[in-house]
Design a protein around this motif. Structure first.
Motif, PDB file in Angstrom:
ATOM      1  N   VAL A 164       0.983  -1.069   0.011  1.00  0.00           N
ATOM      2  CA  VAL A 164      -0.041  -0.072   0.077  1.00  0.00           C
ATOM      3  C   VAL A 164       0.869   1.094  -0.080  1.00  0.00           C
ATOM      4  O   VAL A 164       1.982   1.265   0.802  1.00  0.00           O
ATOM      5  CB  VAL A 164      -0.908   0.102   1.294  1.00  0.00           C
ATOM      6  N   GLU A 165       0.318   2.336  -0.762  1.00  0.00           N
ATOM      7  CA  GLU A 165       1.252   3.231  -1.108  1.00  0.00           C
ATOM      8  C   GLU A 165       1.151   4.075   0.333  1.00  0.00           C
ATOM      9  O   GLU A 165       0.390   4.326   1.114  1.00  0.00           O
ATOM     10  CB  GLU A 165       0.491   4.196  -2.028  1.00  0.00           C
ATOM     11  N   CYS A 166       2.501   4.786   0.697  1.00  0.00           N
ATOM     12  CA  CYS A 166       2.413   5.779   1.790  1.00  0.00           C
ATOM     13  C   CYS A 166       2.215   7.156   1.158  1.00  0.00           C
ATOM     14  O   CYS A 166       3.050   7.540   0.432  1.00  0.00           O
ATOM     15  CB  CYS A 166       3.855   5.697   2.557  1.00  0.00           C
ATOM     16  N   LEU A 167       1.027   7.722   1.411  1.00  0.00           N
ATOM     17  CA  LEU A 167       0.627   8.875   0.835  1.00  0.00           C
ATOM     18  C   LEU A 167       1.611  10.032   1.343  1.00  0.00           C
ATOM     19  O   LEU A 167       2.195   9.997   2.474  1.00  0.00           O
ATOM     20  CB  LEU A 167      -0.762   9.483   1.318  1.00  0.00           C
ATOM     21  N   PRO A 168       2.261  10.919   0.436  1.00  0.00           N
ATOM     22  CA  PRO A 168       3.253  11.933   0.782  1.00  0.00           C
ATOM     23  C   PRO A 168       2.984  12.713   2.042  1.00  0.00           C
ATOM     24  O   PRO A 168       3.804  13.084   2.970  1.00  0.00           O
ATOM     25  CB  PRO A 168       3.004  12.948  -0.340  1.00  0.00           C
ATOM     26  N   TRP A 169       1.482  13.129   2.482  1.00  0.00           N
ATOM     27  CA  TRP A 169       1.365  13.707   3.482  1.00  0.00           C
ATOM     28  C   TRP A 169       1.262  13.067   4.840  1.00  0.00           C
ATOM     29  O   TRP A 169       1.179  13.585   5.931  1.00  0.00           O
ATOM     30  CB  TRP A 169      -0.021  14.463   3.429  1.00  0.00           C
ATOM     31  N   HIS A 170       1.467  11.743   4.724  1.00  0.00           N
ATOM     32  CA  HIS A 170       1.381  10.989   5.805  1.00  0.00           C
ATOM     33  C   HIS A 170       3.108  10.371   6.320  1.00  0.00           C
ATOM     34  O   HIS A 170       3.046   9.772   7.522  1.00  0.00           O
ATOM     35  CB  HIS A 170       0.612   9.690   5.698  1.00  0.00           C
ATOM     36  N   ARG A 171       3.806  10.824   5.371  1.00  0.00           N
ATOM     37  CA  ARG A 171       5.153  10.306   5.705  1.00  0.00           C
ATOM     38  C   ARG A 171       5.934  10.358   7.151  1.00  0.00           C
ATOM     39  O   ARG A 171       6.449   9.676   7.644  1.00  0.00           O
ATOM     40  CB  ARG A 171       6.293  10.923   4.548  1.00  0.00           C
ATOM     41  N   ASP A 172       5.684  11.911   7.556  1.00  0.00           N
ATOM     42  CA  ASP A 172       6.208  12.098   8.942  1.00  0.00           C
ATOM     43  C   ASP A 172       5.458  11.248   9.996  1.00  0.00           C
ATOM     44  O   ASP A 172       6.185  10.718  11.005  1.00  0.00           O
ATOM     45  CB  ASP A 172       6.389  13.473   9.235  1.00  0.00           C
ATOM     46  N   TRP A 191       3.845   8.267   9.500  1.00  0.00           N
ATOM     47  CA  TRP A 191       4.496   7.148   9.436  1.00  0.00           C
ATOM     48  C   TRP A 191       5.850   6.914   9.951  1.00  0.00           C
ATOM     49  O   TRP A 191       5.928   5.836  10.936  1.00  0.00           O
ATOM     50  CB  TRP A 191       4.574   6.730   8.018  1.00  0.00           C
ATOM     51  N   ALA A 192       6.679   7.743   9.906  1.00  0.00           N
ATOM     52  CA  ALA A 192       7.968   7.434  10.323  1.00  0.00           C
ATOM     53  C   ALA A 192       7.953   7.603  12.087  1.00  0.00           C
ATOM     54  O   ALA A 192       8.668   6.606  12.673  1.00  0.00           O
ATOM     55  CB  ALA A 192       8.871   8.453   9.916  1.00  0.00           C
ATOM     56  N   GLN A 222      -5.352   3.479   3.993  1.00  0.00           N
ATOM     57  CA  GLN A 222      -4.276   3.289   3.469  1.00  0.00           C
ATOM     58  C   GLN A 222      -2.988   3.020   4.667  1.00  0.00           C
ATOM     59  O   GLN A 222      -2.381   2.119   4.640  1.00  0.00           O
ATOM     60  CB  GLN A 222      -3.664   4.072   2.482  1.00  0.00           C
ATOM     61  N   PHE A 223      -2.982   4.165   5.592  1.00  0.00           N
ATOM     62  CA  PHE A 223      -2.077   4.286   6.603  1.00  0.00           C
ATOM     63  C   PHE A 223      -2.284   2.895   7.522  1.00  0.00           C
ATOM     64  O   PHE A 223      -1.464   2.394   7.836  1.00  0.00           O
ATOM     65  CB  PHE A 223      -2.394   5.377   7.502  1.00  0.00           C
ATOM     66  N   ALA A 224      -3.584   2.656   7.867  1.00  0.00           N
ATOM     67  CA  ALA A 224      -3.673   1.516   8.704  1.00  0.00           C
ATOM     68  C   ALA A 224      -3.327   0.167   8.074  1.00  0.00           C
ATOM     69  O   ALA A 224      -2.718  -0.848   8.656  1.00  0.00           O
ATOM     70  CB  ALA A 224      -5.333   1.355   9.061  1.00  0.00           C
ATOM     71  N   GLU A 225      -3.470  -0.070   6.699  1.00  0.00           N
ATOM     72  CA  GLU A 225      -3.411  -1.151   6.110  1.00  0.00           C
ATOM     73  C   GLU A 225      -1.436  -1.243   5.813  1.00  0.00           C
ATOM     74  O   GLU A 225      -1.291  -2.568   6.194  1.00  0.00           O
ATOM     75  CB  GLU A 225      -3.780  -1.249   4.618  1.00  0.00           C
ATOM     76  N   ARG A 226      -0.809  -0.166   5.820  1.00  0.00           N
ATOM     77  CA  ARG A 226       0.456  -0.342   5.863  1.00  0.00           C
ATOM     78  C   ARG A 226       0.948  -0.667   7.315  1.00  0.00           C
ATOM     79  O   ARG A 226       2.044  -1.641   7.436  1.00  0.00           O
ATOM     80  CB  ARG A 226       1.226   1.024   5.519  1.00  0.00           C
ATOM     81  N   LEU A 227       0.297  -0.220   8.358  1.00  0.00           N
ATOM     82  CA  LEU A 227       0.825  -0.629   9.657  1.00  0.00           C
ATOM     83  C   LEU A 227       0.379  -1.876   9.999  1.00  0.00           C
ATOM     84  O   LEU A 227       1.159  -2.607  10.788  1.00  0.00           O
ATOM     85  CB  LEU A 227       0.044   0.348  10.570  1.00  0.00           C
ATOM     86  N   VAL A 228      -0.842  -2.631   9.471  1.00  0.00           N
ATOM     87  CA  VAL A 228      -1.364  -4.072   9.561  1.00  0.00           C
ATOM     88  C   VAL A 228      -0.084  -4.764   9.041  1.00  0.00           C
ATOM     89  O   VAL A 228       0.540  -5.797   9.583  1.00  0.00           O
ATOM     90  CB  VAL A 228      -2.495  -4.449   9.094  1.00  0.00           C
ATOM     91  N   ALA A 229       0.483  -4.458   7.653  1.00  0.00           N
ATOM     92  CA  ALA A 229       1.466  -5.217   7.201  1.00  0.00           C
ATOM     93  C   ALA A 229       2.943  -5.120   8.051  1.00  0.00           C
ATOM     94  O   ALA A 229       3.585  -6.375   8.061  1.00  0.00           O
ATOM     95  CB  ALA A 229       1.994  -4.616   5.742  1.00  0.00           C
ATOM     96  N   LEU A 230       3.251  -4.079   8.540  1.00  0.00           N
ATOM     97  CA  LEU A 230       4.315  -3.994   9.249  1.00  0.00           C
ATOM     98  C   LEU A 230       4.206  -4.735  10.404  1.00  0.00           C
ATOM     99  O   LEU A 230       5.246  -5.470  10.871  1.00  0.00           O
ATOM    100  CB  LEU A 230       4.621  -2.392   9.692  1.00  0.00           C
ATOM    101  N   LEU A 231       3.187  -4.562  11.213  1.00  0.00           N
ATOM    102  CA  LEU A 231       2.906  -5.611  12.356  1.00  0.00           C
ATOM    103  C   LEU A 231       3.094  -6.862  12.343  1.00  0.00           C
ATOM    104  O   LEU A 231       3.426  -7.755  13.123  1.00  0.00           O
ATOM    105  CB  LEU A 231       1.498  -4.910  13.116  1.00  0.00           C
ATOM    106  N   SER A 276      10.164 -10.034   9.050  1.00  0.00           N
ATOM    107  CA  SER A 276      11.203  -9.511   8.556  1.00  0.00           C
ATOM    108  C   SER A 276      11.149  -8.142   8.198  1.00  0.00           C
ATOM    109  O   SER A 276      11.625  -7.446   7.120  1.00  0.00           O
ATOM    110  CB  SER A 276      12.011 -10.064   7.658  1.00  0.00           C
ATOM    111  N   PRO A 277      10.788  -6.971   8.986  1.00  0.00           N
ATOM    112  CA  PRO A 277      10.576  -5.762   8.901  1.00  0.00           C
ATOM    113  C   PRO A 277      11.936  -4.966   8.577  1.00  0.00           C
ATOM    114  O   PRO A 277      12.895  -5.460   9.282  1.00  0.00           O
ATOM    115  CB  PRO A 277       9.705  -5.067   9.823  1.00  0.00           C
ATOM    116  N   MET A 278      12.019  -4.254   7.684  1.00  0.00           N
ATOM    117  CA  MET A 278      13.352  -3.458   7.533  1.00  0.00           C
ATOM    118  C   MET A 278      13.098  -2.125   7.261  1.00  0.00           C
ATOM    119  O   MET A 278      12.323  -1.526   6.507  1.00  0.00           O
ATOM    120  CB  MET A 278      13.716  -3.933   5.997  1.00  0.00           C
ATOM    121  N   SER A 279      13.857  -1.332   8.232  1.00  0.00           N
ATOM    122  CA  SER A 279      13.741   0.185   8.365  1.00  0.00           C
ATOM    123  C   SER A 279      12.419   0.707   8.356  1.00  0.00           C
ATOM    124  O   SER A 279      12.043   1.743   7.719  1.00  0.00           O
ATOM    125  CB  SER A 279      14.673   0.777   7.053  1.00  0.00           C
ATOM    126  N   GLY A 280      11.695   0.082   9.368  1.00  0.00           N
ATOM    127  CA  GLY A 280      10.285   0.543   9.533  1.00  0.00           C
ATOM    128  C   GLY A 280       9.259   0.244   8.262  1.00  0.00           C
ATOM    129  O   GLY A 280       8.384   1.066   8.287  1.00  0.00           O
TER     130      GLY A 280
END
Length: 328
Positions: free
Chosen positions: A2-10, A12-13, A37-46, A50-54
């Motif tokens: 899922v795309e990290c939208l530009p305005w959510h990058r900070d 998300w980090a 989209q933000f939540a789905e990225r976080l689901v994938a990370l959690l 083998s997560p890499m650099s967040g």
């Protein structure tokens, strides 16, 4: 991924960089800014092994299962029908999932959207799991209307506001997503949806500009007595009640502003500016305020997914609209 939208990058980090995650997050902000989209990225990370650099790796067994929609430790709760409530039996099924053991040996992740769609019984049934989650479980909830949630729900979550993009970022994103949409159309769409770019994209794809034009022309005909409330209500069957009420509420606000200030720069979008000025000149402030209150009250019912008679509600709105310039 899922795309990290530009305005959510900070944002998300900050979230992705945590060494230890909360048992429950509540993502909030206006609809259409990319919270899902933000939540789905976080689901994938959690869930990633083998997560890499967040970021989720995208290649492990967990990521592959998630991409296929078959991950056994991922659970989604949402209304079973569009614009309906999340019911208590859905939350009971969620609770049963929470107490189960993770099948892949890591954490379990639940995604619930929209949280404000839970009825009172459903929200109360969720409290125990929010207060004392079983095992390594993370509950991600998304809400577009934070004020509608119970304080007991909000207090048991880490609340994270998802930022809204500035106009330039939103238009740049829309331009990339909608090559057939002109710069002027992008700007008009954003104005109609309060600056939410995903809502603007959806509105464009669903013919929102054409729907807006149909409502504007219909209201003009109504004031000229060239169309009846019942005719218009029937012709607007394909247009969402929420959109109609949002637009009408905005126009009533513009009428009130002009009555108070006579500032022509406050008449709103060009398509209704002359109508707003006409209504401001010909209508009593008390009647405008009464219609504004009525719109707000019924808009809340629409947002709460109340069982409303659409035709009667629209006719009631249109009758009041037609009476405005005769109300002095």
């Amino acid at each position: 991924m899922v795309e990290c939208l530009p305005w959510h990058r900070d944002t998300w980090a900050r979230i992705a960089g945590r060494e230890q995650h909360a048992h429950a997050y509540l993502l909030h902000g206006p609809a259409g800014i990319g919270k899902r989209q933000f939540a789905e990225r976080l689901v994938a990370l959690l869930l990633c092994h083998s997560p890499m650099s967040g970021e989720p790796c995208g290649h492990c067994k967990s990521c592959s299962l998630l991409a296929a929609g078959t991950h056994p430790d991922h659970y989604i709760v949402q209304p079973e029908e569009v614009d309906k409530a999340i019911r208590v039996d859905q939350i009971r099924a969620l609770v049963e999932f929470v107490v189960q053991t993770s099948q892949l040996g890591r954490r379990k992740v639940i995604l619930l959207e929209p949280a404000e769609a839970m009825n009172l019984n459903a929200a109360n049934a969720l409290l125990k799991s929010l207060e004392e989650p079983s095992g390594d479980t993370v509950i991600l909830m998304i809400t577009h209307q934070l004020s509608r949630l119970l304080p007991t729900i909000k207090s048991r979550c880490v609340q994270q506001r998802c930022p809204t993009p500035n106009t330039d970022d939103a238009i740049a994103w829309l331009d990339a997503q909608l090559p057939d949409c002109s710069f002027e159309q992008c700007r008009a769409l954003l104005a109609l949806v309060g600056g939410s770019p995903l809502r603007a994209a959806t509105l464009f794809q669903q013919g929102g500009l054409e729907q807006r034009s149909a409502v504007v022309e219909g209201l003009k005909k109504l004031l000229k007595q060239q169309a009846s409330p019942s005719q218009l209500a029937e012709s607007w069957n394909a247009i969402g009640l929420g959109l109609i009420f949002d637009w009408c509420y905005d126009w009533m606000q513009a009428v009130l502003r002009y009555q108070m200030t006579h500032d022509e720069t406050e008449l709103g979008a060009d398509d209704m500016a002359k109508v707003v000025q006409y209504l401001a000149d010909k209508s009593s402030t008390s009647k405008v305020l009464a219609l504004q209150d009525w719109l707000l009250s019924n808009r809340q019912k629409i947002l709460a997914k109340a069982n409303l008679n659409r035709a009667l509600l629209l006719e009631a709105l249109l009758v009041q609209w037609a009476m405005l310039p005769r109300a002095r």
